[in-house]
Structure formats: structure tokens, C-alpha cells
Design a protein around this motif. Structure first.
Motif, PDB file in Angstrom:
ATOM      1  N   THR A   1       1.119  -1.627  -0.140  1.00 11.96           N
ATOM      2  CA  THR A   1       0.094  -0.011  -0.317  1.00 11.96           C
ATOM      3  C   THR A   1       0.799   1.163   0.020  1.00 11.96           C
ATOM      4  N   GLU A   2       2.285   0.815   0.530  1.00 16.38           N
ATOM      5  CA  GLU A   2       3.028   2.572   0.450  1.00 16.38           C
ATOM      6  C   GLU A   2       4.076   1.524   0.305  1.00 16.38           C
ATOM      7  N   ILE A   3       5.174   2.793  -0.055  1.00 16.92           N
ATOM      8  CA  ILE A   3       6.676   2.759  -0.266  1.00 16.92           C
ATOM      9  C   ILE A   3       7.399   3.538   0.091  1.00 16.92           C
ATOM     10  N   ARG A   4       8.431   3.775   1.030  1.00 17.57           N
ATOM     11  CA  ARG A   4       9.317   4.461   2.140  1.00 17.57           C
ATOM     12  C   ARG A   4      10.897   4.761   1.574  1.00 17.57           C
ATOM     13  N   PRO A   5      11.190   5.276   0.406  1.00 19.51           N
ATOM     14  CA  PRO A   5      12.141   5.927   0.497  1.00 19.51           C
ATOM     15  C   PRO A   5      12.534   7.177   0.586  1.00 19.51           C
ATOM     16  N   GLY A   6      14.071   6.799   0.654  1.00 16.47           N
ATOM     17  CA  GLY A   6      14.284   8.003   2.011  1.00 16.47           C
ATOM     18  C   GLY A   6      16.026   9.004   1.219  1.00 16.47           C
ATOM     19  N   THR A   7      16.268   8.556   0.151  1.00 13.86           N
ATOM     20  CA  THR A   7      17.739   9.183   0.108  1.00 13.86           C
ATOM     21  C   THR A   7      17.650   9.327  -1.239  1.00 13.86           C
ATOM     22  N   TYR A   8      16.510   9.000  -2.226  1.00 13.65           N
ATOM     23  CA  TYR A   8      15.624   9.841  -3.325  1.00 13.65           C
ATOM     24  C   TYR A   8      15.674  11.043  -3.069  1.00 13.65           C
ATOM     25  N   VAL A   9      15.419  11.844  -1.996  1.00 16.77           N
ATOM     26  CA  VAL A   9      15.558  13.181  -2.187  1.00 16.77           C
ATOM     27  C   VAL A   9      16.483  14.514  -2.354  1.00 16.77           C
ATOM     28  N   PHE A  10      18.163  13.630  -2.252  1.00 15.36           N
ATOM     29  CA  PHE A  10      19.375  14.340  -2.552  1.00 15.36           C
ATOM     30  C   PHE A  10      19.916  13.042  -3.516  1.00 15.36           C
ATOM     31  N   GLY A  11      19.955  11.944  -2.872  1.00 14.07           N
ATOM     32  CA  GLY A  11      20.841  11.499  -4.169  1.00 14.07           C
ATOM     33  C   GLY A  11      22.849  11.413  -3.586  1.00 14.07           C
ATOM     34  N   ASP A  12      23.501  10.492  -3.483  1.00 15.87           N
ATOM     35  CA  ASP A  12      24.614  10.190  -3.248  1.00 15.87           C
ATOM     36  C   ASP A  12      25.716   9.548  -4.078  1.00 15.87           C
ATOM     37  N   VAL A  13      26.910   8.772  -4.004  1.00 15.46           N
ATOM     38  CA  VAL A  13      27.020   7.890  -4.551  1.00 15.46           C
ATOM     39  C   VAL A  13      26.895   7.406  -4.344  1.00 15.46           C
ATOM     40  N   MET A  14      25.875   6.152  -3.089  1.00 15.95           N
ATOM     41  CA  MET A  14      25.684   5.271  -3.003  1.00 15.95           C
ATOM     42  C   MET A  14      24.210   4.902  -3.872  1.00 15.95           C
ATOM     43  N   MET A  15      23.724   6.178  -3.914  1.00 15.11           N
ATOM     44  CA  MET A  15      22.430   5.713  -4.261  1.00 15.11           C
ATOM     45  C   MET A  15      22.994   5.917  -5.707  1.00 15.11           C
ATOM     46  N   VAL A  16      23.989   6.751  -6.682  1.00 16.05           N
ATOM     47  CA  VAL A  16      24.303   6.561  -7.938  1.00 16.05           C
ATOM     48  C   VAL A  16      25.208   4.272  -8.639  1.00 16.05           C
ATOM     49  N   LYS A  17      25.928   4.398  -7.089  1.00 18.34           N
ATOM     50  CA  LYS A  17      26.058   2.804  -7.725  1.00 18.34           C
ATOM     51  C   LYS A  17      24.539   2.034  -7.778  1.00 18.34           C
ATOM     52  N   ALA A  18      24.321   2.331  -6.676  1.00 15.05           N
ATOM     53  CA  ALA A  18      22.622   1.481  -6.756  1.00 15.05           C
ATOM     54  C   ALA A  18      22.113   1.538  -7.967  1.00 15.05           C
ATOM     55  N   ALA A  19      21.746   2.946  -9.109  1.00 13.70           N
ATOM     56  CA  ALA A  19      21.540   3.198 -10.053  1.00 13.70           C
ATOM     57  C   ALA A  19      19.936   3.623  -9.575  1.00 13.70           C
ATOM     58  N   ALA A  20      20.424   4.195  -8.941  1.00 13.64           N
ATOM     59  CA  ALA A  20      18.346   5.249  -8.216  1.00 13.64           C
ATOM     60  C   ALA A  20      18.441   6.479  -9.063  1.00 13.64           C
ATOM     61  N   LEU A  21      19.525   7.158  -8.942  1.00 12.98           N
ATOM     62  CA  LEU A  21      19.981   8.189  -9.850  1.00 12.98           C
ATOM     63  C   LEU A  21      21.264   8.764 -10.308  1.00 12.98           C
ATOM     64  N   ALA A  22      21.316   9.847 -11.634  1.00 13.57           N
ATOM     65  CA  ALA A  22      22.601   9.435 -11.838  1.00 13.57           C
ATOM     66  C   ALA A  22      22.958  10.798 -10.953  1.00 13.57           C
ATOM     67  N   ILE A  23      25.089  10.979 -11.314  1.00 11.51           N
ATOM     68  CA  ILE A  23      25.787  11.903 -10.341  1.00 11.51           C
ATOM     69  C   ILE A  23      24.604  13.602 -10.730  1.00 11.51           C
ATOM     70  N   GLU A  24      24.967  13.530 -12.024  1.00 15.04           N
ATOM     71  CA  GLU A  24      24.226  14.742 -12.295  1.00 15.04           C
ATOM     72  C   GLU A  24      22.878  15.607 -11.153  1.00 15.04           C
ATOM     73  N   GLN A  25      22.562  14.175 -11.387  1.00 13.41           N
ATOM     74  CA  GLN A  25      20.809  14.293 -10.311  1.00 13.41           C
ATOM     75  C   GLN A  25      20.778  14.108  -9.034  1.00 13.41           C
ATOM     76  N   CYS A  26      22.366  14.546  -8.138  1.00 11.96           N
ATOM     77  CA  CYS A  26      22.361  14.624  -6.819  1.00 11.96           C
ATOM     78  C   CYS A  26      21.916  15.736  -6.332  1.00 11.96           C
ATOM     79  N   ALA A  27      21.061  16.223  -5.869  1.00  9.43           N
ATOM     80  CA  ALA A  27      20.881  17.182  -4.887  1.00  9.43           C
ATOM     81  C   ALA A  27      21.802  18.212  -4.044  1.00  9.43           C
ATOM     82  N   LEU A  28      22.399  16.892  -3.624  1.00 16.97           N
ATOM     83  CA  LEU A  28      22.805  17.606  -1.777  1.00 16.97           C
ATOM     84  C   LEU A  28      24.084  17.479  -1.973  1.00 16.97           C
ATOM     85  N   THR A  29      25.098  18.660  -1.938  1.00  9.80           N
ATOM     86  CA  THR A  29      26.861  18.787  -2.445  1.00  9.80           C
ATOM     87  C   THR A  29      27.295  19.680  -0.582  1.00  9.80           C
TER      88      THR A  29
END
Length: 366
Positions: free
Chosen positions: A228-256
Motif C-alpha cells: 500500500t505504500e513505499i518508504r524511500p528516503g535517500t532519493y530526495v538528495f542522492g549520493d554516490v551510494m545511490m548512484v551505485k544503486a542506479a537510483a539516480l545519476a550523479i548529475e541528479q544529486c541535489a546535495l553537495t
């Protein structure tokens, strides 16, 4: 104020990328016909939680009671504490919080549930409880099958609580190497949650919520039938771990993290003004060979290692022109850990600081 006027080290958030990430993951949930309840332990910032709710999220998830209090203070009214609440001090705070927001608590054992039941009865409240079940990660969560049945049986006579959900977290999805593996984990996670929900219904509990999902598997929400629901968290900023996980590209990372070069002790080495007290040692090295982070605009530089106050950059031949006083932006290995280290984040509109938000739940680990 311009970005160049900020003192370092500090957290920067690109507003456009932030909003794009919020919309993208809301879109995955919407396409699957399920709710999104983002995990606020990543950003710890009510302003961002409100943006997520405005985009369609049903509320937020938190890891700790202190985070829940900060979110409620910031106007969030539907909060799941995906963590057992243990101890009289925390139970008193939980009851106070439940008087001003809709609070649901995760539980995986009879001891915590019985204490919560007693506290709720004494207060005259009924607290919603979701049973956490382990889908194979080996962290918290009751094991499915006989262990879950024993817990469910023990929960039946408890008053003051309403068992109305099943919750799972497949943290092993972070280590998956391919999308095929991630999708398989998503399906298994959903299957575990659904079986748990059916088992709990068999004991008479009105299970309404079946909660699963994290950033690595959020793209596969449509494969999680019955959730009925999902609970992602890191997607909001992104980081190199999530780039490795193919969740987003490095250019999409919002936090530096904005840092300054403070020393050039050797031709192939630069030292920046941020070490483990900013970046921490949590998370994995970059999958694209840049070490403990990614230097924006300088992909050949390796973020080699950290001491408490020093970050060491390894410089290849073409990057040895760095000088003391130069500034760099670094995407961290794990953004959630970084956010908990500093007091505020600066939201950028281009090169200008459009807002500075206090990280209200920073350090709220009780």
C-alpha cells in the motif's frame, strides 16, 4: 547572498534537482497506484517534508522519536516511527506527541508492545502499531512464519494499541548489482509483507497498511503488487551510494558539501577543511572510482581518505593546479550521515542562496 560568500564546510542543496527528485519518486508511487511515505531521516528538515507532502506524499517515516517531534513541530501530521519505542521516558514523549499528530509505531517484539499498551491505556489513547517483519536483511524485524505467529498471538489480548499494519525493509537491496536483482528483491520484499499481513489478519487484526520499499527499489514500485505504500528516503538528495544503486545519476544529486582547500603539501595531494566530522565514514566508496565522494566538475580527483578535520584529495596530473583557498563541491558517499553532522543547509537557486533551512532533527537520535 551568493554561494561564493558562504563559509565552509557547509551543505548546499540545488532547489531544481531537489524538486525533480521529489517529483520523480512521487511519480513511481503514483504510477503503481500506491502511497509514498518518504523517510525523513535523510533530510531531517520539515521544509523538505512539507515539499514532499505537497507533491503527494501521505506523510513521513522517521527512525527516531526525536525526528518525529521535529516533524510534528514543523507541521507534519501523519508520522510513522519505524523503530521500536523502548523505555518510560520515550513512552511519555510518544504519548505527548500522539496528542498532536497521527503517530504509528513499528514493533517487532512483545516486550516493546506490552509497554506501549500499558502507556496507551494509562493515557486513554489508542496507538496504531505496525508489525515489522524481516524480509531477509537480518536487522530488526520478527521472522516470518512461526515467530510471527507467536508474536501475533501474544499481541491479541493487548489493549491500548491497534495492530493495523505490516512493515518490511529489504536493506540488502543496497548491495544489489543489477536492476534484475533489485526488482527481484522488490518482489520478494512485497511478498514477505503481504504474507505477514495475511498472517496478522488471521489473528483478527485489521491490517490496512502494507509498507515496504526503499530508494534502490523505488523504481520498481509497480512490481510490488499488494503493497500500500513505499518508504524511500535517500532519493530526495542522492549520493554516490545511490548512484551505485542506479537510483539516480550523479548529475541528479541535489546535495553537495562546499569545502575549501586549506593545504597543498604535495603536488599530488590537497587537503580540504572537512573530514569525518562532516562526511563521516558511513557508506561505500564511489562506484565510479572517485573514492569517498565525487568532486563536482573534477571527476578525476579522488576523495582518498578522511581524518576528523581533514579531507585528503588525490590529484592526477591534470588536476594539480588547485590552490589554497579554492573551493570545491563534493557529493558525499552517504548524504543521510552528512545531514546529521551540520546545523543547516543552504538552498541554491543557481549561484544564489535562496533560503537557509535549519536541520531541525539534526542530532535527534533519542
Amino acid at each position: 547572498m551568493r554561494k561564493s560568500e558562504l563559509d565552509t564546510p557547509c551543505i548546499l542543496v540545488d532547489r531544481v534537482k531537489l524538486l525533480d527528485n521529489i517529483r520523480r519518486y512521487q511519480g513511481y508511487a503514483d504510477a503503481a497506484g500506491i502511497a509514498l511515505r518518504p523517510h525523513a531521516k535523510t533530510h531531517k528538515t520539515p521544509e523538505i517534508a512539507r515539499l514532499q507532502v505537497e507533491a503527494g506524499a501521505v506523510g513521513v517515516t522517521v527512525a527516531k522519536l526525536g525526528e518525529a517531534e521535529a516533524m510534528a513541530d514543523g507541521g507534519i501530521r501523519d508520522i510513522v516511527v519505524a523503530y521500536p519505542i523502548v523505555g518510560s521516558a520515550k513512552l511519555a514523549r510518544l504519548i505527548a506527541l500522539a496528542r498532536r499528530a497521527k503517530i504509528t509505531v513499528a514493533c517487532d517484539g512483545i516486550d516493546a508492545a506490552a509497554s506501549l499498551s500499558e502507556a496507551a491505556l494509562q493515557s486513554g489513547l489508542v496507538i496504531d502499531v505496525w508489525v515489522e517483519v524481516d524480509p531477509g536483511y537480518g536487522r530488526a524485524g520478527v521472522l516470518p512464519g512461526a515467530d510471527l505467529d507467536r508474536l501475533a498471538s501474544a499481541l491479541v489480548p493487548l489493549q491500548g494499541i491497534r495492530v493495523c499494519g505490516a512493515l518490511v525493509f529489504a536493506g540488502h537491496s543496497y548491495g544489489a548489482e543489477t536492476d534484475a536483482e533489485r526488482e527481484a528483491i522488490a518482489r520478494n520484499e512485497a511478498g514477505t509483507a503481504l504474507l505477514a499481513a495475511e498472517a496478522l489478519r488471521g489473528f483478527g487484526f485489521p491490517i490496512e497498511s502494507v509498507s515496504a520499499g526503499s530508494t534502490p527499489v523505488g523504481r520498481f514500485a509497480s512490481a510490488m503488487a499488494g503493497v500500500t505504500e513505499i518508504r524511500p528516503g535517500t532519493y530526495v538528495f542522492g549520493d554516490v551510494m545511490m548512484v551505485k544503486a542506479a537510483a539516480l545519476a550523479i548529475e541528479q544529486c541535489a546535495l553537495t558539501v562546499l569545502v575549501t582547500v586549506v593545504s597543498r603539501p604535495a603536488a599530488d595531494r590537497a587537503v580540504i577543511d572537512a573530514g569525518t566530522k562532516v562526511f563521516t565514514m558511513d557508506g561505500e566508496d564511489s562506484a565510479i572510482g572517485t573514492g569517498r565522494g565525487y568532486v563536482v566538475g573534477h571527476p578525476a580527483i579522488e576523495v582518498a581518505w578522511f581524518n576528523e578535520e581533514h579531507g585528503i584529495l588525490k590529484l592526477p596530473d591534470g588536476e594539480r593546479g588547485l590552490r589554497v583557498g579554492d573551493r570545491l563541491e563534493i557529493v558525499p558517499a552517504h548524504c543521510c550521515a552528512v545531514v546529521n553532522m551540520l546545523d543547516e543547509l543552504h538552498v541554491l537557486d543557481g549561484d544564489r542562496v535562496g533560503a537557509t533551512w535549519r536541520i531541525a532533527a539534526r542530532g535527534k537520535v533519542k
